[in-house]
Design an enzyme around this catalytic site. Structure first.
Site, PDB file in Angstrom:
ATOM      1  N   GLN A  52       4.999  -0.535  11.967  1.00  0.00           N
ATOM      2  CA  GLN A  52       5.159   0.821  11.470  1.00  0.00           C
ATOM      3  C   GLN A  52       5.399   0.762   9.976  1.00  0.00           C
ATOM      4  O   GLN A  52       6.061  -0.142   9.483  1.00  0.00           O
ATOM      5  CB  GLN A  52       6.327   1.536  12.158  1.00  0.00           C
ATOM      6  CG  GLN A  52       6.148   1.688  13.656  1.00  0.00           C
ATOM      7  CD  GLN A  52       7.262   2.505  14.283  1.00  0.00           C
ATOM      8  OE1 GLN A  52       7.896   3.292  13.603  1.00  0.00           O
ATOM      9  NE2 GLN A  52       7.490   2.314  15.562  1.00  0.00           N
ATOM     10  N   GLY A  53       4.835   1.744   9.244  1.00  0.00           N
ATOM     11  CA  GLY A  53       5.005   1.808   7.799  1.00  0.00           C
ATOM     12  C   GLY A  53       5.143   3.238   7.346  1.00  0.00           C
ATOM     13  O   GLY A  53       5.280   4.167   8.147  1.00  0.00           O
ATOM     14  N   GLY A  54       5.104   3.430   6.020  1.00  0.00           N
ATOM     15  CA  GLY A  54       5.273   4.762   5.472  1.00  0.00           C
ATOM     16  C   GLY A  54       4.142   5.709   5.839  1.00  0.00           C
ATOM     17  O   GLY A  54       4.328   6.914   5.898  1.00  0.00           O
ATOM     18  N   GLN A  55       2.914   5.159   6.101  1.00  0.00           N
ATOM     19  CA  GLN A  55       1.778   6.009   6.395  1.00  0.00           C
ATOM     20  C   GLN A  55       1.621   6.309   7.877  1.00  0.00           C
ATOM     21  O   GLN A  55       0.986   7.284   8.239  1.00  0.00           O
ATOM     22  CB  GLN A  55       0.483   5.345   5.870  1.00  0.00           C
ATOM     23  CG  GLN A  55       0.502   5.022   4.382  1.00  0.00           C
ATOM     24  CD  GLN A  55       0.609   6.256   3.524  1.00  0.00           C
ATOM     25  OE1 GLN A  55       0.072   7.294   3.858  1.00  0.00           O
ATOM     26  NE2 GLN A  55       1.312   6.154   2.413  1.00  0.00           N
ATOM     27  N   GLY A  56       2.171   5.467   8.776  1.00  0.00           N
ATOM     28  CA  GLY A  56       2.001   5.715  10.195  1.00  0.00           C
ATOM     29  C   GLY A  56       2.324   4.491  11.029  1.00  0.00           C
ATOM     30  O   GLY A  56       2.887   3.506  10.542  1.00  0.00           O
ATOM     31  N   THR A  57       1.927   4.546  12.319  1.00  0.00           N
ATOM     32  CA  THR A  57       2.158   3.465  13.274  1.00  0.00           C
ATOM     33  C   THR A  57       0.822   2.837  13.645  1.00  0.00           C
ATOM     34  O   THR A  57      -0.157   3.545  13.879  1.00  0.00           O
ATOM     35  CB  THR A  57       2.849   4.003  14.537  1.00  0.00           C
ATOM     36  OG1 THR A  57       4.060   4.669  14.156  1.00  0.00           O
ATOM     37  CG2 THR A  57       3.187   2.870  15.488  1.00  0.00           C
ATOM     38  N   VAL A  58       0.781   1.490  13.717  1.00  0.00           N
ATOM     39  CA  VAL A  58      -0.453   0.761  14.016  1.00  0.00           C
ATOM     40  C   VAL A  58      -0.343   0.157  15.413  1.00  0.00           C
ATOM     41  O   VAL A  58       0.647  -0.496  15.747  1.00  0.00           O
ATOM     42  CB  VAL A  58      -0.714  -0.347  12.969  1.00  0.00           C
ATOM     43  CG1 VAL A  58      -2.023  -1.071  13.279  1.00  0.00           C
ATOM     44  CG2 VAL A  58      -0.766   0.249  11.569  1.00  0.00           C
ATOM     45  N   LYS A  61      -4.591   3.068  13.719  1.00  0.00           N
ATOM     46  CA  LYS A  61      -3.499   3.573  12.885  1.00  0.00           C
ATOM     47  C   LYS A  61      -3.324   5.072  13.119  1.00  0.00           C
ATOM     48  O   LYS A  61      -4.205   5.867  12.815  1.00  0.00           O
ATOM     49  CB  LYS A  61      -3.779   3.297  11.413  1.00  0.00           C
ATOM     50  CG  LYS A  61      -2.655   3.767  10.493  1.00  0.00           C
ATOM     51  CD  LYS A  61      -2.942   3.373   9.054  1.00  0.00           C
ATOM     52  CE  LYS A  61      -1.808   3.803   8.137  1.00  0.00           C
ATOM     53  NZ  LYS A  61      -2.065   3.426   6.737  1.00  0.00           N
ATOM     54  N   ASP A  63      -0.791   0.542  -4.220  1.00  0.00           N
ATOM     55  CA  ASP A  63       0.372   0.035  -3.462  1.00  0.00           C
ATOM     56  C   ASP A  63       0.164  -1.436  -3.106  1.00  0.00           C
ATOM     57  O   ASP A  63       0.308  -1.829  -1.948  1.00  0.00           O
ATOM     58  CB  ASP A  63       0.594   0.874  -2.204  1.00  0.00           C
ATOM     59  CG  ASP A  63       2.014   0.697  -1.638  1.00  0.00           C
ATOM     60  OD1 ASP A  63       2.876   0.170  -2.375  1.00  0.00           O
ATOM     61  OD2 ASP A  63       2.250   1.073  -0.489  1.00  0.00           O
TER      62      ASP A  63
END
EC number: 2.7.11.-
Length: 730
Positions: free
Chosen positions: A437-443, A457, A554
């Protein structure tokens, strides 16, 4: 004859009575203790529905939903509701329904001020903790309806959270330059400004105010709110300051792990798969939203009330209002959304034997209820289809199809997946399939019907105002074909937020391989140098070789993935932007990761290809030293890894900070040459940094000709090399 007529009427009445009683025989059990008279349902004129409650422990689900009804200090007869765990005054509470995946709570948040009249006695309140909804079991999160708003002249407002993510905006009262447009519709920097929350949805927020360059010593305020302001309707800063609060919006949901929540309800659809109807006339759906699995319950069609109370869904009278029974019949309410017309009592001559009449009526009733069941299923299926079409259109699906069909001979370059196909590939987005999981979403890890493994994603949020730009970026990224860049295979636009499908990279990210002491793979110097060359080649391609130049924005080791042969793959284009060939920079809201962010970009908000070069320089230093960009010790000293490295270069002690795991086996000449290149990438001024093609060529030369390297570490352009510090301590 009269006897036969009486027998027939008795059979008809008995069959109808049995059919009606059968459908309503299962009377709902008594409500749970929240309906007790000891639990207050309102406070200060605000309704408090379960799972929220006032009173004993049985009045609310758990401590996160406890509401305390306090009397105000100014008037003992006035009460206000407070959320106990986060100590905030409640303005309104709404339950989830079939149209919203979560419930809403509006609360009062503080106003951060600087230079206002009441600050003189208590000191400037230019940094206040607005909200903290973290904690084990917390159901709350900030919704994307909230904005950071700043009001005043010469003000810079910044918002930070516990993970040091940042966004901000700047407001001025100076007249716009010639050619710049001033709009009265939204706050864009004249008298007021606003900024959207980052996609990571931070949970512990602090708002800070600073005087911008040349700012006047006047009252300035900043706050987080779900209200919309513009230069035409925003009030003076003093009015916000004197009022003392603004309204902001929290979302809430039930986590699937909440076993007490499961045991309270009589709804049957509480498993992750399947659906059905319950004796309590309520249905629950399992879904995945913003990185968390949750349950959403609602009353069945034809029922109304609170589905989170046992027996809280009650039948609505379908006979109320107009019906088509006519004068010779009267309306009879049926359980659910149905009603029937029953003929008024009268003596009729039977045309068929009484027993046959009863059998036919019984069969008709059976067919009726079977048909009713399938009608409900058909309505639900049609509703899901309509929602998918709505999301597809809203998320730019028609625009994407048009873009793909206009690409000469390249229609197959990006596939549009259906939501059904991706749910099957990921086992309905199972938690067991989560890769990260990151700032943009869940993979998620998924397997398509052809057996290919992919990374799916699921984004957290997409700005609807920039949907056309988002679709253009999908088309652009799908054309990228480079061995060291993660390939975008396609997308799905039938869900609430778009889903992207990438090629699957099995060996995780570079950050874990460098900094996880439990990792059994040895990152030798040769491997690190090869990875640096591969990353540089990928960025060179993005900056100059692609059809349109792309700034990644980024670059960091967590966004560098490693395939089965530990070859580098650049990933996560959530903040990337394409530019035309004659553009030199992008002007954007400041967004990025501390430790990697270009100081020049942080101060000017202008992102160039040299900003990617700076971030890559930090990655080179990580490969050399094995240290993280930010550490607790250096953070207390106000220094990041870049500053630490440049000071070591200046004092000719780079050898002391080389990663001990490669110091003995590495070629010192190569390490020192890469260190000198990293120093150039970290130059304070972007114009003095090399471009990515020059960096890539230099790394290739270092690997191929180690005997010709100059390993002297004398300081050149010391003043230019020293970076501007970004203080992340608030």
């Amino acid at each position: 004859m009269k006897t036969k007529t009486s027998i027939f009427q008795f059979i008809v009445a008995s069959v109808l009575t049995l059919l009606i009683n059968d459908s309503s025989a299962a009377t709902p059990p008594p409500p749970i203790s929240n309906s007790s008279t000891s639990c207050n349902k309102t406070c200060g004129g605000i309704s408090i529905p379960f799972p929220f409650g006032i009173g004993g422990k049985d009045c609310y689900l758990n401590g996160w939903y406890e509401v305390i009804c306090n009397t105000t200090t100014s008037d003992s007869n006035t009460t206000v509701p407070l959320l106990s765990m986060i100590n905030r005054e409640v303005v309104n509470i709404s339950l989830p329904d079939s149209n919203e995946p979560y419930g809403l709570v509006q609360i009062k948040g503080p106003v951060t001020s600087l230079g206002c009249s009441s600050n003189t006695s208590e000191g400037p309140q230019n940094s206040l903790p607005v909200l903290n909804v973290t904690g084990k079991g917390s159901p709350y999160f900030l919704t994307d309806e909230n904005r950071l708003v700043a009001v005043g002249c010469g003000i810079k407002a910044l918002m930070t959270d516990t993970e040091s993510e940042i966004l901000g905006c700047e407001s001025s009262c100076e007249h716009r330059k010639s050619g710049e447009e001033v709009t009265n519709l939204i706050c864009t920097g004249y008298r007021c400004c606003q900024a959207r929350l980052p996609v990571g949805r931070p949970q512990a927020i602090t708002v800070n105010i600073e005087n911008s360059s040349g700012g006047e010593e006047t009252c300035k305020v900043a706050f987080l709110t779900d209200k919309r302001y513009s230069p035409s309707n925003v009030t003076e800063p003093e009015q916000f300051h004197n009022n003392g609060y603004v309204v902001l919006e929290l979302g809430w949901y039930f986590a699937t792990s909440n076993s007490r929540f499961k045991s309270l309800l009589g709804c049957t659809n509480m498993s992750r798969k399947g659906s059905g109807f319950s004796d309590d006339n309520c249905s629950c759906e399992y879904d995945y939203f913003s990185g968390m699995s949750y349950r959403n319950c609602y009353c069945d069609y034809g029922y109304t009330g609170n589905p989170y109370l046992r027996g809280g869904c009650v039948d609505t009278d379908s006979c109320e209002g107009n019906h088509n029974c006519g004068e010779d019949a009267h309306c009879v309410n049926m359980p659910g959304p149905m009603s029937m017309c029953r003929p008024n009592p009268k003596i009729t001559k039977p045309t068929k034997p009484p027993v046959l009449q009863g059998i036919l009526i019984g069969l008709s009733g059976l067919v009726f209820f079977v048909g009713l069941f399938w009608l409900f299923k058909l309505i639900k299926k049609r509703r899901n289809i309509n929602r998918s079409k709505k999301f597809f259109k809203r998320n730019g699906g028609l625009l994407l199809k048009q873009q793909l069909t206009t690409k000469d001979g390249n229609v197959e370059m990006s596939k549009i997946f259906s939501s059904k196909e991706l749910r099957k590939a990921t086992d309905n987005f199972s938690i067991d399939r989560v890769l990260g999981q990151g700032g943009q979403g869940t993979v998620y890890k998924g397997m398509l019907v052809d057996g290919s493994i992919v990374a799916v994603k699921r984004s957290k949020v997409v700005d609807e105002d920039k949907m056309e730009e988002f679709i253009n970026e999908i088309v652009l990224l799908s054309q990228i074909n480079h061995r060291n860049i993660v390939k975008l295979l396609g997308c799905c636009l039938e869900t609430e937020v778009p889903i992207l499908v990438y090629e699957y990279i099995p060996n995780g990210d570079l950050f874990k391989r460098l900094h996880d002491e439990s990792d059994d793979y040895t990152m030798t110097w040769e491997v690190r140098l090869r990875i640096a060359i591969e990353i540089a080649g990928a960025l060179t391609y993005m900056h100059s070789a692609a059809s349109f130049p792309i700034f990644h924005r980024d670059i960091k080791t967590t966004n560098i993935l490693l395939d089965e042969k530990y070859r580098a793959k650049v990933s996560d284009f959530g903040t990337s932007r394409s530019v035309t060939l004659d553009q030199t920079h992008l002007t954007t809201l400041v967004a990025g990761t501390f430790g990697y962010m270009d100081p020049e970009y942080f101060l000017s908000s202008q992102y160039t290809h040299k900003s990617d070069v700076y971030s890559f320089g930090v990655v080179l230093v990580e490969l050399i030293t094995g240290e993280k960009p930010l550490s607790r010790v250096r953070s207390e000293e106000g220094r990041g890894l870049a500053t630490h490295f440049l000071e070591a270069m200046k004092e000719n002690r780079v050898i002391d900070i080389i990663d001990i795991r490669i110091k003995d086996e590495s070629k010192l000449e190569q390490v020192m040459a890469v260190a000198k290149l990293a120093r150039k990438c970290l130059n304070r001024k972007g114009k003095n940094r090399p471009n990515m093609k020059e960096v890539s060529n230099e790394l290739e030369r270092i690997r191929s000709s180690p005997e010709d390297l100059d390993v002297r570490t004398e300081n050149e352009d010391e003043e230019e090399d020293q970076p501007m510090a970004i203080n992340n301590k608030r």
